[in-house]
Motif scaffolding. Structure first.
Motif, PDB file in Angstrom:
ATOM      1  N   VAL A 203       0.855  -1.190   0.000  1.00  0.00           N
ATOM      2  CA  VAL A 203       0.000   0.000   0.000  1.00  0.00           C
ATOM      3  C   VAL A 203       0.889   1.237   0.000  1.00  0.00           C
ATOM      4  N   ILE A 204       0.666   2.117  -0.969  1.00  0.00           N
ATOM      5  CA  ILE A 204       1.451   3.348  -1.071  1.00  0.00           C
ATOM      6  C   ILE A 204       0.520   4.545  -0.912  1.00  0.00           C
ATOM      7  N   ALA A 205       0.846   5.429   0.017  1.00  0.00           N
ATOM      8  CA  ALA A 205       0.031   6.610   0.289  1.00  0.00           C
ATOM      9  C   ALA A 205       0.897   7.865   0.225  1.00  0.00           C
ATOM     10  N   GLU A 206       0.223   9.001   0.160  1.00  0.00           N
ATOM     11  CA  GLU A 206       0.953  10.266   0.114  1.00  0.00           C
ATOM     12  C   GLU A 206       1.562  10.594   1.468  1.00  0.00           C
ATOM     13  N   SER A 207       0.887  10.225   2.552  1.00  0.00           N
ATOM     14  CA  SER A 207       1.383  10.524   3.891  1.00  0.00           C
ATOM     15  C   SER A 207       1.332   9.278   4.764  1.00  0.00           C
ATOM     16  N   ALA A 208       2.148   9.266   5.798  1.00  0.00           N
ATOM     17  CA  ALA A 208       2.129   8.153   6.744  1.00  0.00           C
ATOM     18  C   ALA A 208       0.784   8.072   7.443  1.00  0.00           C
ATOM     19  N   ILE A 209       0.183   9.206   7.722  1.00  0.00           N
ATOM     20  CA  ILE A 209      -1.120   9.220   8.385  1.00  0.00           C
ATOM     21  C   ILE A 209      -2.182   8.582   7.490  1.00  0.00           C
ATOM     22  N   ASP A 210      -2.120   8.843   6.188  1.00  0.00           N
ATOM     23  CA  ASP A 210      -3.062   8.199   5.263  1.00  0.00           C
ATOM     24  C   ASP A 210      -2.815   6.687   5.190  1.00  0.00           C
ATOM     25  N   ALA A 211      -1.544   6.283   5.209  1.00  0.00           N
ATOM     26  CA  ALA A 211      -1.224   4.848   5.184  1.00  0.00           C
ATOM     27  C   ALA A 211      -1.776   4.154   6.426  1.00  0.00           C
ATOM     28  N   LEU A 212      -1.587   4.754   7.591  1.00  0.00           N
ATOM     29  CA  LEU A 212      -2.112   4.188   8.833  1.00  0.00           C
ATOM     30  C   LEU A 212      -3.641   4.162   8.815  1.00  0.00           C
ATOM     31  N   LEU A 226       3.929   2.080   2.744  1.00  0.00           N
ATOM     32  CA  LEU A 226       4.937   3.135   2.637  1.00  0.00           C
ATOM     33  C   LEU A 226       4.266   4.435   2.224  1.00  0.00           C
ATOM     34  N   SER A 227       4.929   5.527   2.506  1.00  0.00           N
ATOM     35  CA  SER A 227       4.442   6.839   2.081  1.00  0.00           C
ATOM     36  C   SER A 227       5.617   7.707   1.661  1.00  0.00           C
ATOM     37  N   THR A 228       5.307   8.713   0.872  1.00  0.00           N
ATOM     38  CA  THR A 228       6.336   9.588   0.303  1.00  0.00           C
ATOM     39  C   THR A 228       6.431  10.926   1.014  1.00  0.00           C
ATOM     40  N   PRO A 286     -14.472   7.175  -1.144  1.00  0.00           N
ATOM     41  CA  PRO A 286     -15.667   7.276  -1.987  1.00  0.00           C
ATOM     42  C   PRO A 286     -16.147   8.698  -2.257  1.00  0.00           C
ATOM     43  N   VAL A 287     -15.661   9.655  -1.495  1.00  0.00           N
ATOM     44  CA  VAL A 287     -16.124  11.037  -1.654  1.00  0.00           C
ATOM     45  C   VAL A 287     -15.023  11.871  -2.299  1.00  0.00           C
ATOM     46  N   HIS A 288     -15.399  12.680  -3.277  1.00  0.00           N
ATOM     47  CA  HIS A 288     -14.417  13.528  -3.958  1.00  0.00           C
ATOM     48  C   HIS A 288     -13.750  14.481  -2.970  1.00  0.00           C
ATOM     49  N   ASP A 289     -12.445  14.709  -3.189  1.00  0.00           N
ATOM     50  CA  ASP A 289     -11.612  15.582  -2.349  1.00  0.00           C
ATOM     51  C   ASP A 289     -11.359  15.008  -0.951  1.00  0.00           C
ATOM     52  N   MET A 290     -11.663  13.746  -0.745  1.00  0.00           N
ATOM     53  CA  MET A 290     -11.424  13.130   0.564  1.00  0.00           C
ATOM     54  C   MET A 290     -10.116  12.344   0.532  1.00  0.00           C
ATOM     55  N   ASP A 291      -9.363  12.403   1.643  1.00  0.00           N
ATOM     56  CA  ASP A 291      -8.188  11.542   1.775  1.00  0.00           C
ATOM     57  C   ASP A 291      -8.510  10.424   2.752  1.00  0.00           C
ATOM     58  N   TRP A 292      -7.552   9.504   2.986  1.00  0.00           N
ATOM     59  CA  TRP A 292      -7.866   8.328   3.780  1.00  0.00           C
ATOM     60  C   TRP A 292      -8.025   8.625   5.264  1.00  0.00           C
TER      61      TRP A 292
END
Length: 306
Positions: A203-212, A226-228, A286-292
């Motif tokens: 799983v690759i996310a933009e942030s560690a918080i999104d990955a968690l 991982l995140s970048t 599922p919602v536009h402009d939403m992050d994890w």
């Protein structure tokens, strides 16, 4: 410069000598360029690495004055004269084979040494007030073995996420309410979870918080994360490709990016980096402009996944 002392500093594996003195490796906290050693009978915690001159060096997490080469290590603990240290190391060299040590570590620069030292003074946390209260991540997620040691907390109660490359620690992200920073002496690479040989997904996310947050919304015991830390730099692209190629061919590659135009751009980049190695999908909220993380908070507010 004394040639014999110089030889001691480069030729004697300091992790081996410390093992002889009752220290053991903390493999959960160690990486290729910094080895964490803990004493069996005390709370002494030392970090061992090699500098750019190939000297084996250490520093204490508990005492800022306790650092240096094997010479300093012995003198600090025994109060020995330099002459005594010479005699001791002449007798010791090559005569005490040990098993619980590392054969070598990657040399690090002075700046990265400062990063490693600062990072290892920060406690590992599963109870970060910011991550639990502001981001609604659960202590069970933060304390999961998959993420052990990958979340720390500094003296300002900031959440800290260490970054790694193939050699080890390179820097760390700092997060809190309305604040995002990065260690001044470090370099952005990748925040990564622990890996298992049995893993079937990445799983690759933009942030560690999104990955968690993705882990908490989509629990899985056979995925690595991982995140970048934001927009990709050229070095991160090669690191991501290497991470992908470590997965079995055909494994699942999940892009846990935001549901927006930027997230779509990241997904297209990831498809190019994948080069057909993994089966790739964009798992967007599922919602536009939403992050994890926003997804996680929404889930907790309504009590179920949409």
């Amino acid at each position: 410069m004394d040639a014999e002392l110089e030889h001691f500093k480069t030729a004697i594996n300091l992790t081996e000598y410390m093992a002889f003195e009752g220290y053991v490796i903390d493999r959960h906290e160690s990486c290729k360029n910094s080895i964490v050693m803990r004493h069996k009978a005390s709370d002494d915690k030392l970090i061992v690495t090699r500098d750019r001159d190939q000297h084996w060096v250490y520093f204490s997490v508990r005492d800022e004055s306790d650092n240096g080469s094997i010479i300093d290590f012995i003198q600090h603990r025994q109060g020995s004269s330099l002459g005594h240290v010479r005699c001791h190391l002449r007798q010791w060299m090559g005569n005490v084979p040990m098993t619980h040590y590392v054969s070598d570590v990657q040399p690090i620069t002075k700046d990265i040494a400062a990063v490693v030292q600062a990072l290892n003074k920060m406690p590992i946390t599963a109870t970060s007030p910011y991550l639990i209260k502001a981001r609604l991540l659960s202590p069970a997620t933060l304390g999961h073995p998959r993420f052990f040691g990958r979340i720390r907390q500094d003296t300002y109660a900031n959440a800290v996420f260490p970054h790694f490359d193939q050699s080890g620690v390179t820097g760390y992200e700092i997060k809190n309410r309305k604040f995002t920073g990065f260690s001044s002496a470090g370099t952005k690479s990748l925040w990564v979870s622990h890996c298992k040989k049995s893993d079937k997904g990445l799983v690759i996310a933009e942030s560690a918080i999104d990955a968690l947050s993705h882990f908490e919304c989509r629990p899985s015991e056979d995925r690595r994360y991982l995140s970048t830390g934001g927009k990709l730099n050229p070095n991160q692209k090669s690191l991501i490709q290497a991470a992908i190629k470590k997965m079995p061919k055909g494994a699942l590659l999940i892009a846990a990016y935001d549901n927006d135009k930027e997230g779509e751009g990241y997904y297209q980049q990831l498809k190019e980096l994948n080069e057909g190695w993994c089966s790739i999908s964009w798992d967007k909220p599922p919602v536009h402009d939403m992050d994890w993380n926003e997804m996680l908070q929404s889930v907790k507010s309504i009590g179920q996944l949409p």
